[in-house]
Design a protein around this motif. Structure first.
Motif, mmCIF file in Angstrom:
data_model
loop_
_atom_site.group_PDB
_atom_site.id
_atom_site.type_symbol
_atom_site.label_atom_id
_atom_site.label_comp_id
_atom_site.label_asym_id
_atom_site.label_seq_id
_atom_site.Cartn_x
_atom_site.Cartn_y
_atom_site.Cartn_z
ATOM 1 N N PHE A 91 0.825 -1.209 0.000
ATOM 2 C CA PHE A 91 0.000 0.000 0.000
ATOM 3 C C PHE A 91 0.863 1.266 0.000
ATOM 4 N N TYR A 92 2.061 1.177 0.603
ATOM 5 C CA TYR A 92 2.942 2.345 0.570
ATOM 6 C C TYR A 92 3.439 2.601 -0.856
ATOM 7 N N VAL A 93 3.781 1.517 -1.572
ATOM 8 C CA VAL A 93 4.249 1.684 -2.952
ATOM 9 C C VAL A 93 3.123 2.190 -3.846
ATOM 10 N N LEU A 94 1.873 1.730 -3.591
ATOM 11 C CA LEU A 94 0.740 2.109 -4.439
ATOM 12 C C LEU A 94 -0.008 3.338 -3.917
ATOM 13 N N ARG A 95 0.598 4.101 -3.008
ATOM 14 C CA ARG A 95 -0.114 5.232 -2.394
ATOM 15 C C ARG A 95 -0.463 6.286 -3.446
ATOM 16 N N HIS A 96 -1.420 7.102 -3.112
ATOM 17 C CA HIS A 96 -1.926 8.128 -4.028
ATOM 18 C C HIS A 96 -0.873 9.216 -4.243
ATOM 19 N N PRO A 97 -0.825 9.831 -5.419
ATOM 20 C CA PRO A 97 0.166 10.902 -5.665
ATOM 21 C C PRO A 97 0.085 12.048 -4.669
ATOM 22 N N ARG A 98 -1.079 12.233 -4.017
ATOM 23 C CA ARG A 98 -1.196 13.308 -3.035
ATOM 24 C C ARG A 98 -0.235 13.085 -1.874
ATOM 25 N N PHE A 99 0.095 11.821 -1.613
ATOM 26 C CA PHE A 99 1.002 11.502 -0.508
ATOM 27 C C PHE A 99 2.442 11.253 -0.986
ATOM 28 N N ARG A 100 2.743 11.655 -2.206
ATOM 29 C CA ARG A 100 4.082 11.463 -2.755
ATOM 30 C C ARG A 100 4.820 12.798 -2.835
ATOM 31 N N HIS A 101 6.140 12.725 -2.886
ATOM 32 C CA HIS A 101 6.985 13.891 -3.086
ATOM 33 C C HIS A 101 7.776 13.701 -4.376
ATOM 34 N N LYS A 102 8.097 14.777 -5.032
ATOM 35 C CA LYS A 102 8.876 14.704 -6.265
ATOM 36 C C LYS A 102 10.360 14.456 -5.999
ATOM 37 N N LEU A 103 10.771 14.673 -4.773
ATOM 38 C CA LEU A 103 12.164 14.418 -4.430
ATOM 39 C C LEU A 103 12.418 12.915 -4.304
ATOM 40 N N PRO A 104 13.667 12.451 -4.539
ATOM 41 C CA PRO A 104 13.970 11.022 -4.388
ATOM 42 C C PRO A 104 13.677 10.546 -2.968
ATOM 43 N N SER A 105 13.416 9.255 -2.850
ATOM 44 C CA SER A 105 13.094 8.669 -1.548
ATOM 45 C C SER A 105 14.339 8.594 -0.666
ATOM 46 N N VAL A 106 14.096 8.383 0.639
ATOM 47 C CA VAL A 106 15.201 8.314 1.602
ATOM 48 C C VAL A 106 16.143 7.145 1.301
ATOM 49 N N PRO A 107 15.643 5.919 1.047
ATOM 50 C CA PRO A 107 16.585 4.826 0.739
ATOM 51 C C PRO A 107 17.447 5.123 -0.489
ATOM 52 N N LEU A 108 16.849 5.738 -1.535
ATOM 53 C CA LEU A 108 17.620 6.056 -2.735
ATOM 54 C C LEU A 108 18.682 7.115 -2.444
ATOM 55 N N ASN A 109 18.311 8.123 -1.623
ATOM 56 C CA ASN A 109 19.303 9.138 -1.241
ATOM 57 C C ASN A 109 20.457 8.522 -0.463
ATOM 58 N N PHE A 110 20.124 7.600 0.440
ATOM 59 C CA PHE A 110 21.154 6.936 1.235
ATOM 60 C C PHE A 110 22.085 6.112 0.342
ATOM 61 N N PHE A 111 21.489 5.383 -0.629
ATOM 62 C CA PHE A 111 22.285 4.518 -1.510
ATOM 63 C C PHE A 111 23.232 5.342 -2.383
ATOM 64 N N ARG A 112 22.746 6.466 -2.897
ATOM 65 C CA ARG A 112 23.584 7.273 -3.783
ATOM 66 C C ARG A 112 24.738 7.945 -3.046
#
Length: 739
Positions: free
Chosen positions: A708-729
């Motif tokens: 449900f977190y992956v399929l959440r509505h765009p209203r609950f999304r941010h255009k910035l990269p996610s925290v795990p992706l920021n950590f990995f990069r």
């Protein structure tokens, strides 16, 4: 195809035409503008010819057949008599009827008066299925002169030589006698088989008892004509080697191995030759020996074709063959719209013939002289041992109609008109496919359609169960997996195998020429080609296109582009999480439904050469010129420099992509390597917390929350990269350590 056959057997009681009381008779068969002659005999009044003449019914221009007997003379041949036949009175014969018995006919003059002498012959209507057809003189070949040229236009069946892999395991040598005993010898073994040369590395034990334990692989063909020659040599200078001993081994006496069991080793005595007085050779035998294990490998399949479209996958040893699963029947019917290949007497012409190759059997149709729409109507059959094999059919222009290489051809080569490959696994069993295939050839100027070939193909299966069982078997014999050969070995051995096959077939009579064999076997397919590299890249993108499409569709689901579809996916996901035993059945049922849905769009005909897939329809002229360049290159230096710079730019892009992939892999490795102590500490703490949470939380709850977190509505999304992706990069890689 209807033919008028005339068998001229013999004559008797022919009148003498000179003072010696003898004659030099020959027979002339004339039908309209077509004329064929037998060989002549010197001073023989009862000659026997037993020659057959065949006239195509489509080209008959007369209603009367005339067979004349003449006396060979230096000035003008003398008339001895003739026999007339009305074509309307000629009987028809269809095999399996017995051959028509020849009869004696009294010779007449042109007014119908009886003359001295009789001629035995038989005349009948038949087809190309008649047993007299292959060896008959054809009216189509009336312009061809010479026995060699006539042999070059007839249909023939060829068999590839039986090929073996020869494994030479060089173990050690003993009691070598180098000429210079003040230094440690640098010894290696050189093995020669025909035109194949291989050598071991220089032995690390620099002594008179060196050791190697190294395998050398060769290709040998039956009958074994060359001996295996081994020489032990000492590297005394950078470009100077001294022969310490040699031995020649006949392959007829070499052990044959069918499996992976070891063959007994043998010691071979070495011999040395010295030159006495500059010419005389004296043989010296001494105590030096070579320890080896030599065997002919019968458990491998000797690859003379690419594995992607191989026509035979059986091992060399006949004891390991399995029973055939069916029969392949191919009818080479005709060709249409062939391009002119050469000029003869100031006009364009084509003398086309076909070559088909499947397994070890090669077939060559007869040559149709001077026709852009040749009709062969010849049928051939092959036994099939594996359905995942390919038959190759090529069309060529015969450039040896003046008696072969000994004629006035100036070393002419048979020109390629095109070829077709048909994979047997794409054919339905017991169905006859009559289809026209385009003949496409790539030239330095671009791809060109040379015409079309009309084929009839049928694959008959003797046992459906055996054929289905073949799909579960390894593609190659088991020795390829138990003791696999390296990629470089396979490439070298395939090159040697194609050279042996082309050499042996070119020695047949009439020869199947080297350029024909190499084109059928795709000898140059491993060479660099920008066009082929692009085609392979687009093929990879086509394979990944499905995954990319699924990713785009899933992204649309996550962004709620179609709310109804997204809600249905939520419901499906909920059901699969609550009832995980339905996951695999759902996947396989979905694949089954897709397969059934695509059944009605299944291919109706076998696929053919695709110019778009091959990137041949829009290839750059310089790329084609590079593809047809020789190896090593024969182009000017400025062109080579331009192509080298282009290759460097492409390699730079590939280098960047490979580096990016390596960077991502090194970031994964750095999670636990403590190279970045803060990042590793955060990850280790996260792993501990995740382990505790996942231990106390049911898995279905975790799966539901994650989904449900992956399929959440765009209203609950941010255009910035996610925290795990920021950590990995932010994780370190080893790029900063590279020069």
């Amino acid at each position: 195809m209807q033919y008028l056959y005339v068998r001229v057997v013999k004559a008797r009681d022919l009148p003498a035409k000179d003072v010696t009381g003898s004659c030099d008779p020959y027979a002339e068969v004339r039908l309209g503008n077509y004329k064929g002659t037998t060989r002549h005999f010197e001073k023989k009044s009862n000659p026997e010819w037993n020659q057959v003449f065949a006239f195509s019914r489509e080209r008959i221009q007369s209603t009367m057949l005339e067979v004349t007997v003449k006396d060979k003379d230096f000035v003008k041949d003398d008339f001895m008599g003739l026999v007339f036949f009305e074509l309307a009175e000629v009987p028809k014969r269809v095999p399996p009827d017995s051959p028509l018995a020849p009869q004696w006919y009294r010779l007449e003059d042109r007014k119908g008066n009886k003359l001295k002498g009789e001629l035995m012959l038989a005349v009948w209507w038949g087809t190309q299925a008649d047993e007299a057809f292959p060896e008959a003189w054809h009216s189509d070949a009336a312009t061809v002169g010479g026995a060699d040229a006539l042999a070059n236009i007839r249909s023939k069946v060829y068999l590839s030589p039986k090929l073996w892999y020869l494994r030479v395991n060089v173990i050690e040598a003993q009691d070598l006698i180098p000429s210079d005993r003040t230094r440690f010898p640098e010894v290696f073994v050189k093995a020669t088989l025909g035109h194949q040369f291989l050598r071991t590395r220089i032995s690390m034990s620099k002594s008179i008892n060196p050791m190697w334990n190294e395998d050398l692989m060769f290709v040998a063909a039956e009958p074994f004509e060359e001996h295996l020659v081994l020489t032990v040599e000492d590297r005394i200078a950078p470009n100077k080697d001294e022969v310490l001993g040699a031995c020649a081994i006949p392959l007829q006496y070499v052990d044959r191995r069918l499996d992976h069991k070891a063959i007994n080793t043998r010691w071979f005595n070495l011999e040395k030759h010295i030159i006495v007085d500059g010419e005389k050779k004296k043989e010296i035998k001494f105590a030096s020996r070579l320890h080896m294990r030599i065997c002919l490998e019968g458990g491998y399949h000797v690859l003379d074709e690419s594995t992607h479209y191989s026509s035979d996958l059986r091992p060399t040893a006949k004891q390991l063959w399995k029973s055939s699963i069916g029969v392949l029947e191919v009818g080479v019917l005709s060709a249409h719209g062939l391009s002119p290949m050469k000029t003869k007497d100031g006009r364009a012409t084509t003398d086309a013939y076909c070559v088909a190759k499947y397994g070890t059997k090669w077939v060559r149709t007869r040559t149709i002289i001077d026709s852009f729409t040749p009709k062969w109507n010849e049928q051939y059959t092959w036994e099939v041992f594996d359905p995942c094999t390919v038959i190759t059919i090529g069309v060529f222009d015969n450039c040896h109609l003046q008696g072969g290489d000994k004629g006035n051809n100036n070393g002419a080569r048979d020109s390629r008109i095109g070829k077709v490959r048909i994979r047997l696994s794409t054919l339905e069993t017991d169905r006859v496919y009559t289809h026209s295939y385009p003949l496409l050839v790539l030239h330095p100027s671009g791809v060109k359609k040379m015409g079309e070939i009309h084929l009839a193909v049928r694959f008959t299966c003797s046992s459906l169960l055996n054929m289905m069982h073949m799909y579960s078997q390894p593609l190659l014999p088991k020795m390829h997996y138990i003791h696999p050969l390296t990629v470089s070995q396979l490439d070298s051995l395939r090159h040697q195998a194609t050279q042996i096959v082309s050499m042996r077939l070119s020695r047949a009579e009439p020869p199947l020429r080297k350029e024909v064999v190499e084109y059928m076997l795709d000898v140059g397919s491993h060479m660099w080609s920008m066009r082929r590299s692009k085609a392979n890249f687009f093929r990879i993108m086509g394979v990944l296109g499905g995954l990319i499409a699924v990713g785009k569709w899933f992204d649309q689901i996550c962004n709620w582009k179609n709310p109804i579809t997204t809600v249905l996916i939520h419901i499906l996901f909920l059901i699969l999480v609550l009832y995980p035993e339905l996951i695999l059945p759902t996947i396989f049922l979905y694949l089954f439904l897709i397969g059934v849905w695509y059944y009605r769009w299944r291919p109706k005909n076998p696929p053919h050469m695709d110019t778009r897939l091959s990137c041949a329809d829009n290839a750059h002229p310089d790329e084609l010129d590079e593809e047809f360049d020789t190896f090593p290159t024969s182009r000017p230096a400025d062109i080579i420099r331009m192509r080298y710079d282009r290759l460097r730019s492409i390699s730079g892009r590939i280098q960047t992509v490979v580096g990016d992939l390596a960077t991502q892999g090194e970031r994964l490795q750095s999670l636990l390597s403590w190279r970045d102590p803060r990042a590793t500490a955060l990850f280790v703490i996260f792993c501990l917390i995740a382990a505790i949470v996942l231990y106390v939380t049911p898995f279905q709850v975790v799966a539901l929350l994650s989904g449900f977190y992956v399929l959440r509505h765009p209203r609950f999304r941010h255009k910035l990269p996610s925290v795990p992706l920021n950590f990995f990069r932010r994780l370190p890689a080893r790029t900063d350590c590279m020069l």
